[in-house]
Design an enzyme around this catalytic site. Structure first.
Site, mmCIF file in Angstrom:
data_model
loop_
_atom_site.group_PDB
_atom_site.id
_atom_site.type_symbol
_atom_site.label_atom_id
_atom_site.label_comp_id
_atom_site.label_asym_id
_atom_site.label_seq_id
_atom_site.Cartn_x
_atom_site.Cartn_y
_atom_site.Cartn_z
ATOM 1 N N CYS A 173 -4.195 -28.532 -18.016
ATOM 2 C CA CYS A 173 -5.541 -28.011 -18.259
ATOM 3 C C CYS A 173 -5.564 -27.406 -19.656
ATOM 4 O O CYS A 173 -4.703 -27.714 -20.480
ATOM 5 C CB CYS A 173 -5.960 -27.013 -17.173
ATOM 6 S SG CYS A 173 -4.912 -25.539 -17.065
ATOM 7 N N ASN B 292 -3.404 -23.487 -19.132
ATOM 8 C CA ASN B 292 -2.236 -23.458 -18.235
ATOM 9 C C ASN B 292 -2.078 -22.105 -17.533
ATOM 10 O O ASN B 292 -0.969 -21.667 -17.244
ATOM 11 C CB ASN B 292 -0.937 -23.838 -18.980
ATOM 12 C CG ASN B 292 0.259 -24.143 -18.076
ATOM 13 O OD1 ASN B 292 1.410 -23.967 -18.481
ATOM 14 N ND2 ASN B 292 0.036 -24.576 -16.851
ATOM 15 N N CYS C 6 -5.078 -21.073 -15.241
ATOM 16 C CA CYS C 6 -6.004 -21.070 -14.090
ATOM 17 C C CYS C 6 -5.817 -22.298 -13.188
ATOM 18 O O CYS C 6 -5.348 -22.184 -12.057
ATOM 19 C CB CYS C 6 -7.454 -21.001 -14.555
ATOM 20 S SG CYS C 6 -7.878 -19.486 -15.425
ATOM 21 N N ARG C 7 -6.192 -23.471 -13.696
ATOM 22 C CA ARG C 7 -6.234 -24.663 -12.841
ATOM 23 C C ARG C 7 -4.888 -25.350 -12.665
ATOM 24 O O ARG C 7 -4.467 -25.646 -11.534
ATOM 25 C CB ARG C 7 -7.255 -25.671 -13.401
ATOM 26 C CG ARG C 7 -8.684 -25.182 -13.299
ATOM 27 C CD ARG C 7 -9.606 -26.015 -14.166
ATOM 28 N NE ARG C 7 -9.347 -25.805 -15.592
ATOM 29 C CZ ARG C 7 -9.916 -26.457 -16.589
ATOM 30 N NH1 ARG C 7 -10.784 -27.418 -16.305
ATOM 31 N NH2 ARG C 7 -9.638 -26.180 -17.840
ATOM 32 N N SER C 8 -4.203 -25.658 -13.765
ATOM 33 C CA SER C 8 -2.954 -26.429 -13.617
ATOM 34 C C SER C 8 -1.836 -25.657 -12.902
ATOM 35 O O SER C 8 -1.025 -26.295 -12.213
ATOM 36 C CB SER C 8 -2.477 -27.023 -14.951
ATOM 37 O OG SER C 8 -2.260 -26.047 -15.926
ATOM 38 N N ASP D 139 -13.649 -25.608 -15.167
ATOM 39 C CA ASP D 139 -12.914 -24.492 -15.778
ATOM 40 C C ASP D 139 -13.465 -23.170 -15.244
ATOM 41 O O ASP D 139 -14.630 -22.837 -15.491
ATOM 42 C CB ASP D 139 -13.101 -24.579 -17.300
ATOM 43 C CG ASP D 139 -12.328 -23.502 -18.039
ATOM 44 O OD1 ASP D 139 -11.854 -22.548 -17.396
ATOM 45 O OD2 ASP D 139 -12.211 -23.614 -19.266
HETATM 46 P P1 4NP Z 1 -7.377 -23.189 -17.490
HETATM 47 O O1 4NP Z 1 -8.501 -22.084 -17.805
HETATM 48 O O2 4NP Z 1 -7.546 -24.272 -18.546
HETATM 49 O O3 4NP Z 1 -7.719 -23.667 -16.137
HETATM 50 O O4 4NP Z 1 -6.043 -22.494 -17.575
HETATM 51 C C1 4NP Z 1 -8.611 -21.499 -19.052
HETATM 52 C C2 4NP Z 1 -7.775 -20.470 -19.397
HETATM 53 C C3 4NP Z 1 -7.913 -19.857 -20.637
HETATM 54 C C4 4NP Z 1 -8.901 -20.262 -21.499
HETATM 55 C C5 4NP Z 1 -9.736 -21.292 -21.149
HETATM 56 C C6 4NP Z 1 -9.595 -21.924 -19.929
HETATM 57 N N1 4NP Z 1 -9.069 -19.606 -22.745
HETATM 58 O O5 4NP Z 1 -10.002 -19.942 -23.471
HETATM 59 O O6 4NP Z 1 -8.254 -18.717 -23.071
#
Ligand code: 4NP
Length: 160
Positions: free
Chosen positions: A8, A11, A13-15, A125
């Site tokens: 994602c 790294n 939240c989702r992955s 997201d």
């Molecule tokens: P992820 O979510 O891609 O599912 O881990 C996010 C985590 C952090 C950010 C964006 C999405 N960020 O902009 O810091």
């Protein structure tokens, strides 16, 4: 050994949920020892950090501990090493295509690819919007369907 990488943006939240749930379903189906499973982000902001507290909490609510994971950024060697790279959304998918040598493009697909009920859907997201319960349910189902697919196609029905 089949190597799977879940990707994602951050790294955190989702992955990490995908990594934890795919490992869980692989163990349940008796194929965890045949798989190498990791996750990574396309962005560098959270390198070395544990998953987002909201991802840790939703996993814990379902009896899954993902708190030991640490974020890392995807590297070009990952495209050689892994057999499948699963993107959580189309933006992640496009980034992986851009970052990878042409000969590895066939390894890259959306995480929901093997889940008939969610095929082609993006895992949204949740970082700024919340919605971790919905993300958890979606990732759990896609993870289970992916493992059932791999079990059937690579290890045969009778493998335990
Ligand atoms: P992820 O979510 O891609 O599912 O881990 C996010 C985590 C952090 C950010 C964006 C999405 N960020 O902009 O810091």
């Amino acid at each position: 050994m089949i190597r799977l990488l879940f990707v994602c943006l951050g790294n955190i939240c989702r992955s990490p949920l995908a990594e934890g749930l795919v490992k869980h379903h692989a163990e349940k189906q008796g194929i965890l020892d045949r798989l190498e499973i990791d996750s990574a982000g396309t962005g560098a902001w959270h390198i070395g950090n544990p998953p987002d507290q909201r991802s840790i909490a939703v996993a814990k609510k379902h009896g899954l501990d993902i708190s030991g994971q640490r974020a890392r950024k995807i590297k070009v060697e990952d495209f050689d090493l892994y057999d499948y790279l699963f993107a959580m959304d189309n933006s992640n998918l496009n980034d992986l295509i851009s970052l990878s040598p042409h000969e590895h493009h066939g390894k890259i697909r959306l995480f929901t690819h093997y889940d008939d009920s969610q095929k082609g859907q993006e895992v949204p997201d949740p970082y700024y919007n919340d919605g971790f319960d919905g993300v958890y349910a979606m990732v759990d189902h896609a993870a289970e369907q992916l493992i059932l697919h791999l079990k059937e196609t690579h290890f045969g029905d009778g493998y335990t």
